[in-house]
Design a protein around this motif. Structure first.
Motif, short mmCIF file in Angstrom:
data_model
loop_
_atom_site.label_atom_id
_atom_site.label_comp_id
_atom_site.label_asym_id
_atom_site.label_seq_id
_atom_site.Cartn_x
_atom_site.Cartn_y
_atom_site.Cartn_z
N PRO A 85 -65.64 -134.24 12.75
CA PRO A 85 -64.41 -134.80 13.30
C PRO A 85 -64.64 -136.22 13.80
CG PRO A 85 -65.42 -133.29 14.88
CD PRO A 85 -66.23 -133.21 13.61
N LEU A 86 -63.55 -136.98 13.88
CA LEU A 86 -63.63 -138.33 14.45
C LEU A 86 -63.80 -138.19 15.97
CD1 LEU A 86 -60.74 -140.04 12.46
CD2 LEU A 86 -63.18 -140.04 11.93
N GLU A 87 -64.86 -138.77 16.51
CA GLU A 87 -65.09 -138.72 17.95
C GLU A 87 -64.70 -140.06 18.55
OE1 GLU A 87 -65.92 -135.82 19.03
OE2 GLU A 87 -67.11 -134.80 17.51
N ASP A 88 -64.78 -140.16 19.88
CA ASP A 88 -64.40 -141.39 20.54
C ASP A 88 -65.41 -142.51 20.32
OD1 ASP A 88 -61.93 -140.65 21.51
OD2 ASP A 88 -62.72 -139.83 23.36
N ALA A 89 -66.65 -142.14 20.03
CA ALA A 89 -67.68 -143.15 19.75
C ALA A 89 -68.68 -142.53 18.78
CB ALA A 89 -68.37 -143.59 21.04
N ALA A 90 -69.32 -143.36 17.99
CA ALA A 90 -70.38 -142.90 17.09
C ALA A 90 -71.69 -142.86 17.87
CB ALA A 90 -70.52 -143.86 15.92
N LEU A 91 -72.52 -141.89 17.57
CA LEU A 91 -73.84 -141.83 18.19
C LEU A 91 -74.88 -142.31 17.18
CD1 LEU A 91 -73.69 -138.47 20.20
CD2 LEU A 91 -73.24 -140.81 20.98
N CYS A 128 -67.63 -146.41 13.00
CA CYS A 128 -66.49 -146.17 13.90
C CYS A 128 -65.38 -147.15 13.55
CB CYS A 128 -66.89 -146.29 15.36
SG CYS A 128 -67.68 -147.84 15.83
#
Lengths: 336, 336
Positions: B36-42, B126
Motif C-alpha cells: 500500500p501507499l504509505e505516508d513516507a517511504a522507508l 514516494c
C-alpha cells in the motif's frame, strides 16, 4: 521594498539572486556564512532506516484561521515522516510563485514554514524557486520533501490492521476543512473554527514510545478520516466499524457540516491522525496521547473486524449502521 | 479513456484513487504488489554521506525538441545530485496538474520521467498528486526531490575555484534554451535545434573518478554558463576569463542567438556542466570526458585568475575583453 511584487524576471539570473537574497534566504534563516548554495545538500551522520516523503501544497486561500500555506507545507511533510515513526531531520522547500505575489506575503509564509521546522528540529537544507506568469498559478504553491530518521524500527503500515484492533483518533475532526471553506468566503457562511494544522511529530513519537506495537498511524488529511480509514480497511482487508457517538467533533464544525451538508468524517484535517492499536494496548495508547496537549481530546472511535463487503461502517447514534464511503473528491478541492 | 481530461474531482478521494491507479502509478511502474501507499517511504542500507536536492519544473511548453517536462524533471534532479558527486538513489515525484490535462499526456510525461530514472538507477519511492482549477496552473508542474549516495568524498563546492585552475564545459552550449524558444512558436523563428536535456550522472562520475581533485562541478541550467560561472567566481572570490573561440556552440544555436539577440552563454542548458579543475589535471579531465558520448564535444573554455572587479570576462575573437554579466532574468523565463 516589502510591498514589491514578484515579477517574472525574479525567476532567473540577477532577479532570482535578488529574490533569494532579500526574501527567501533571510526568511528561512539561511545565511551567507552557511556557504554558497550548491546543487545539492550533503547530509552526514545518517545511519539506519530513513523515511523520505514529498508533498505539494496548493491550498486556496493562502491564509486561513489557524495557519497559512507555509505552516501547512512544513506540518504536512513533518507529519508524513512522523506517521512512519521517523523524526524529521531535513526538509527541502521548493516554491512556485505566481507573478504578483507580494514580497511581504512571501516572507510571512516562509517565516511560518521555518518556525514549524525549527520547532520540529528539521533543518531546511535545500530549495528551489520558480516564478510563473500571472494567471498561470494561484499566488504560491509550495513543495516540501523531507528526510526523517527512524531510530526504532516500528512495524507500521496501512496493511497491518487486524480484527480486534482498536481505532483511535488524536483529536476532534474536520476543523481544517471547515476553516478553509470559511476562509473562501464563497459559501455564505462564516465560522470561528480554527484549523487543526499542527506538527504531529512529538505526539506520534509519544504514542509509539508508549505503544511500540501500534499497527497503523496515518494523518487524516485530504478526504478526512473517511478516506484514510477506507484505505486502511482495504489495505488490511478488514472492516472498520466506527461508533458515531464516540467521534470528537467541535460544535462549530458540527454546525458548519450540518449547514453545508458535509459529513465531518469526510472533511480534511491537518493536525490529526488515526492510530490502529491492538485491543490490549488501547488504554495505554489513549493515556499516552491524552497527556500531550495535541492529544488531550483523543478518543477511541472504532473497532477492526473481519472483512465484510464494505471497508468502513458507522454505528449511528440512533442505532443503525451505515456505510461511510471514500469521498468522491468533488466536495473539497484544494484543501491542502 | 486515454483522452479523458483530469478534473478537479481527481484531486482527492475516489477521484484521486482512480487517477493514481489508472494513470500515475502504472506510468511510474509502481505496482499493487509493492504494497500500500504509505505516508513516507522507508529507505534502508544507506550509509555515509547523502546528497539531497529538490527542483520544481514549470517549463513552458510541456514538450520540446529533445524532451518533455517529465524527462526534464528526472534529469534536473539526477544532475543536481551528480554535481555533488552523488549517485542517484531515490526520487520523489510530486505533480500539480491543471484541470484539463489529458490522461494520455500525463502518461507520456510520466513515462519519460520513469525511463530516465531507470537508466540512472534511481527508484521512484514516494510522490504526491494535486489538481488545481483550470486557469490556476499551466498544464503540469512537476517537483522532483532526490537522495543520492556519495561513496567517495569529493571536495566539490562553488567556492573551491583557485587562480590557475581550468574551466571545462561538457559540450556545446545553449541548445535547451533555443529548443524551448522554438517550441513556443511566438518568436517568429523556427529551429531544428535539439535540447541537450540529459542525465549527467554517469558523465560526472566518469570525470570524478578520473580527476578526484576536481574543484567545482555545476550544471549550467537557468541563466546558462554566464549565471553559473558568475556564481562560481563570486563564491570563490576569483575572476574567470573565457576564451570565446574555444566555447562550443552548434551552428543552429549560434544562428538563433544572432537572430534573437542572445548570448549563448546566457542561454539555459539541461545536459551540460562546467567543471573547474587544477591546471595540471585539465588534460586528464578532457580525455575522460571525451571518451563518454555525452562529453565528446567537451572543451577547455577558460582560466581562473585572481579576483578583479568583475567575476566573469571573455576574451573575444577580435582580441578584446568584455564583461559577461549574470543574466538579468528578463530574457528567458520558464525554461525549466
Amino acid at each position: 521594498m516589502n510591498d514589491e511584487p514578484v515579477r517574472l524576471l525574479h525567476g532567473s539570473g540577477q532577479g532570482l539572486q535578488l529574490l533569494l537574497n532579500q526574501v527567501v534566504l533571510p526568511s528561512l534563516h539561511i545565511h551567507e556564512k552557511d556557504g554558497p548554495l550548491e546543487d545539492a545538500a550533503l547530509l552526514t551522520g545518517l545511519t539506519g532506516t530513513l523515511a523520505f516523503t514529498t508533498d505539494s501544497f496548493v491550498v486556496n486561500p493562502l491564509r486561513f484561521n489557524g495557519g497559512d500555506i507555509g505552516k501547512l507545507a512544513a506540518c504536512g511533510t513533518i507529519n508524513d515522516l512522523a506517521m512512519m515513526g521517523a523524526k524529521p531531520h531535513a526538509l527541502s522547500v521548493s516554491l512556485i510563485i505566481e507573478e504578483g505575489l507580494l514580497f511581504s506575503d512571501l516572507k510571512s509564509f516562509l517565516n511560518s514554514l521555518r518556525q514549524e521546522c525549527e520547532t520540529a528540529g528539521a533543518a531546511i537544507v535545500c530549495g528551489d524557486t520558480k516564478v510563473v506568469d500571472a494567471g498561470k498559478g494561484d499566488g504560491l504553491y509550495i513543495n516540501t520533501s523531507g528526510i526523517g530518521r527512524v531510530s526504532t524500527p516500528y512495524n507500521l503500515s496501512a496493511a497491518h490492521a487486524r480484527p480486534g484492533d482498536c481505532v483511535i483518533v488524536s483529536g476532534p475532526i474536520g476543523q481544517h476543512g471547515i476553516a478553509i471553506l470559511a476562509a473562501r468566503q464563497q459559501l455564505g457562511f462564516s465560522s470561528t473554527v480554527v484549523s487543526d494544522c499542527a506538527a504531529l511529530d512529538k505526539l506520534a513519537l509519544t504514542l509509539l514510545e508508549a505503544v511500540p506495537e501500534t499497527r497503523v498511524l496515518r494523518d487524516a488529511t485530504r478526504g478526512g478520516c473517511a478516506a484514510v480509514l477506507n484505505e486502511i480497511a482495504d489495505a488490511s482487508n478488514v472492516t472498520i466499524t466506527l461508533d458515531q457517538a464516540a467521534i470528537p467533533v467541535q460544535p462549530g464544525v458540527a454546525a458548519a457540516c450540518d449547514y453545508l451538508g458535509l459529513d465531518p468524517l469526510q472533511v480534511a484535517n491537518e493536525g490529526r491522525f488515526v492510530a490502529v492499536v491492538p485491543e490490549a494496548s488501547a488504554g495505554k495508547a489513549l493515556g499516552a496521547l491524552k497527556r500531550h496537549p495535541l492529544g488531550k481530546d483523543s478518543a477511541l472511535i472504532g473497532q477492526v473486524e473481519l472483512r465484510e463487503r464494505f471497508g468502513l461502517l458507522i454505528q449511528t447514534e440512533i442505532g443503525g449502521k451505515r456505510i461511510v464511503e471514500m469521498p468522491s473528491g468533488l466536495l473539497l478541492p484544494r484543501i491542502c
